[in-house]
Write an enzyme that holds these catalytic residues in place. Structure first.
Site, PDB file in Angstrom:
ATOM      1  N   LYS A 217     -32.140 -66.048 -45.710  1.00  0.00           N
ATOM      2  CA  LYS A 217     -33.101 -64.966 -45.908  1.00  0.00           C
ATOM      3  C   LYS A 217     -34.486 -65.495 -45.552  1.00  0.00           C
ATOM      4  O   LYS A 217     -34.735 -66.709 -45.605  1.00  0.00           O
ATOM      5  CB  LYS A 217     -33.086 -64.478 -47.351  1.00  0.00           C
ATOM      6  CG  LYS A 217     -33.490 -63.014 -47.505  1.00  0.00           C
ATOM      7  CD  LYS A 217     -32.397 -62.075 -47.019  1.00  0.00           C
ATOM      8  CE  LYS A 217     -32.786 -60.623 -47.236  1.00  0.00           C
ATOM      9  NZ  LYS A 217     -31.693 -59.706 -46.847  1.00  0.00           N
TER      10      LYS A 217
ATOM     11  N   ASP B 256     -35.239 -56.216 -42.907  1.00  0.00           N
ATOM     12  CA  ASP B 256     -35.125 -55.940 -44.344  1.00  0.00           C
ATOM     13  C   ASP B 256     -36.328 -55.059 -44.671  1.00  0.00           C
ATOM     14  O   ASP B 256     -36.920 -54.457 -43.767  1.00  0.00           O
ATOM     15  CB  ASP B 256     -35.120 -57.247 -45.157  1.00  0.00           C
ATOM     16  CG  ASP B 256     -34.605 -57.063 -46.592  1.00  0.00           C
ATOM     17  OD1 ASP B 256     -35.207 -56.268 -47.326  1.00  0.00           O
ATOM     18  OD2 ASP B 256     -33.630 -57.703 -46.982  1.00  0.00           O
TER      19      ASP B 256
END
Length: 450
Positions: free
Chosen positions: A126, A166
């Site tokens: 991430k 995201d």
């Protein structure tokens, strides 16, 4: 609790007390693992649980960019390559002003098990920045993305680490990021970033994939309960790509989203948030004023309640929190439990606090499904995009959708089977944690200690 498991959790709480989201994520996963750890005492000898909560790599870098007035700004950027035991690191980039190292770490940890559940060979990672795209011009966002990628490009690649979008990172940002990567590397490695535009290597239905996958998972839960989605009323939080995908697929299958919530309050549309006009207006609304959903109520003449959420409404059959972490607290969970709703389907990353999740799981009339299983369709389609890129193929929307539907059915089946194997009944939360963990654990054990 198993002594080894208890010791690792205590260590995580001590070391990461300044990162509550990460501690919450570890507690939520590890709370399901006691029967697995009891069955595998060899995990303690190699400290598998201790290794699994430490990222393999974590990069922090400065991102310097110039606004339209000529003023320079400095933000922080991160990339967490959490676990690559089953494949290249894979996970999105989040641009929001509240992003810090703890959020990136929690998302990377969750991503590891989510990616494992897809059955595809992708590890967990991430990244992101405390940069806020809201209110910025296209030129400012482009300059920021170019600076961000100039710091990141050395550490990613199709077989190393594959970022995606995201919150705060949509098609526009992905385009700028990939353009800078291509400029710096001088190669067409379009498998290095997913969520790309269709004209340069993107996959069909990627924007809708997480929402579509969530509805397909919901259908498997309903099937298990000898129920169907037709006629169901759904309450969601958020109105970004994920919630938008839920609205589209639910309507296609005969259900309707009747509640949606945003930062300013919630909307109740008993006729359903469906149909081309309403869905297109949501796209316009979030593009022009992403912090307010009241314009929808004004446009279509339905109810808007400011400064609160709809959790606890009684005229709904299914709840699907799809906005952000910790959206449902213990207080809201108590109202949800009292409302009598049967299906609570997490969609956003960790949308429920641990105490609230425990309360909902304890309700005998409720079925709770966890986010890491329900929202895995997004990264699943990202991995399908990687496959198309590597084979120089372009699949139709129908082909991608069929694979997504099968993937979500497999995730539900494997989660239910894992829970059943350990005598936990139809516990989808524990089952998803166990199924995701076991694949990663097997790979780590096979590859030795490092």
């Amino acid at each position: 609790m198993n002594a080894y498991l208890e010791r690792v959790l205590a260590d995580v709480k001590e070391k990461h007390s300044h990162e509550p989201e990460f501690v919450q994520a570890v507690e939520e996963v590890y709370s399901s693992l006691e029967p697995v750890i009891e069955k595998h005492p060899e995990y303690e000898k190699v400290d598998l649980l201790g290794r699994m909560v430490e990222p393999e790599r974590m990069f922090t870098f400065r991102v310097v960019w110039c606004d339209d007035s000529g003023q320079w700004h400095t933000n922080r950027g991160w990339r967490c390559q959490f676990n690559g035991a089953i494949g290249p690191y894979k996970g999105g980039l989040r641009f929001q002003k509240n992003v810090y190292e703890g959020i990136i770490k929690f998302l990377g940890f969750e991503q590891t098990f989510k990616n494992s559940l897809t059955g595809l060979p992708i590890g967990g990672g991430k990244g992101g920045s405390d940069f806020d795209p809201a209110g910025k011009s296209d030129a400012e966002i482009m300059r920021f993305c170019q600076s961000y990628m100039s710091a990141l490009y050395r550490y990613i690649g199709p077989d190393v680490d594959v970022p995606a979008g995201d919150m705060g990172v949509g098609a526009r940002e992905i385009g700028y990021l990939y353009g800078q990567y291509r400029r710096l590397k001088g190669v067409w490695e379009n498998g290095v970033i997913t969520g790309k535009g269709f004209s340069y290597g993107g996959s069909r239905i990627r924007p809708e994939a997480t929402g579509y996958g969530a509805v397909y998972y919901l259908c498997e839960v309903l099937k298990h309960e000898n129920d169907t989605i037709e006629g169901k009323r759904i309450g969601v939080s958020g109105y970004g790509n994920v919630a938008w995908g839920i609205m589209k697929k639910a309507a296609e299958l005969g259900a309707k989203v009747t509640y949606m919530a945003g930062p300013d309050g919630y909307v109740h549309d008993p006729d359903g948030i469906c149909g081309e006009e309403k869905l297109n207006f949501i796209l316009h609304m979030r593009a022009t004023d992403p912090m307010h959903c009241k314009p929808y109520a004004d446009k279509f003449g339905c109810k808007f309640v400011p400064d609160t959420k709809h959790w606890g409404a009684k005229d709904v059959d299914i709840l699907m929190p799809a906005a952000m972490q910790n959206d449902v607290t213990l207080e809201w969970a108590e109202r949800i439990a009292a409302s009598g709703v049967k299906y609570y389907i997490e969609v956003a990353n960790m949308p429920t606090t641990n105490d609230a999740l425990a309360l909902l799981r304890a309700q005998k009339h409720m079925i709770v499904a966890p986010c890491k299983a329900v929202n895995a369709g997004g990264v699943g389609v990202s991995a399908l995009e990687m496959s198309q890129n590597s084979e120089r193929l372009v699949w139709t929307a129908e082909e991608v959708d069929a694979q997504l539907k099968k993937m979500m059915a497999d995730i539900h089946r494997n989660s239910a089977a894992a829970a059943e194997a350990y005598g936990l009944g139809y516990d989808l939360v524990a089952g998803a944690n166990i199924a995701g963990f076991e694949k990663v654990a097997d790979a780590m054990m096979a590859q030795g200690c490092f």
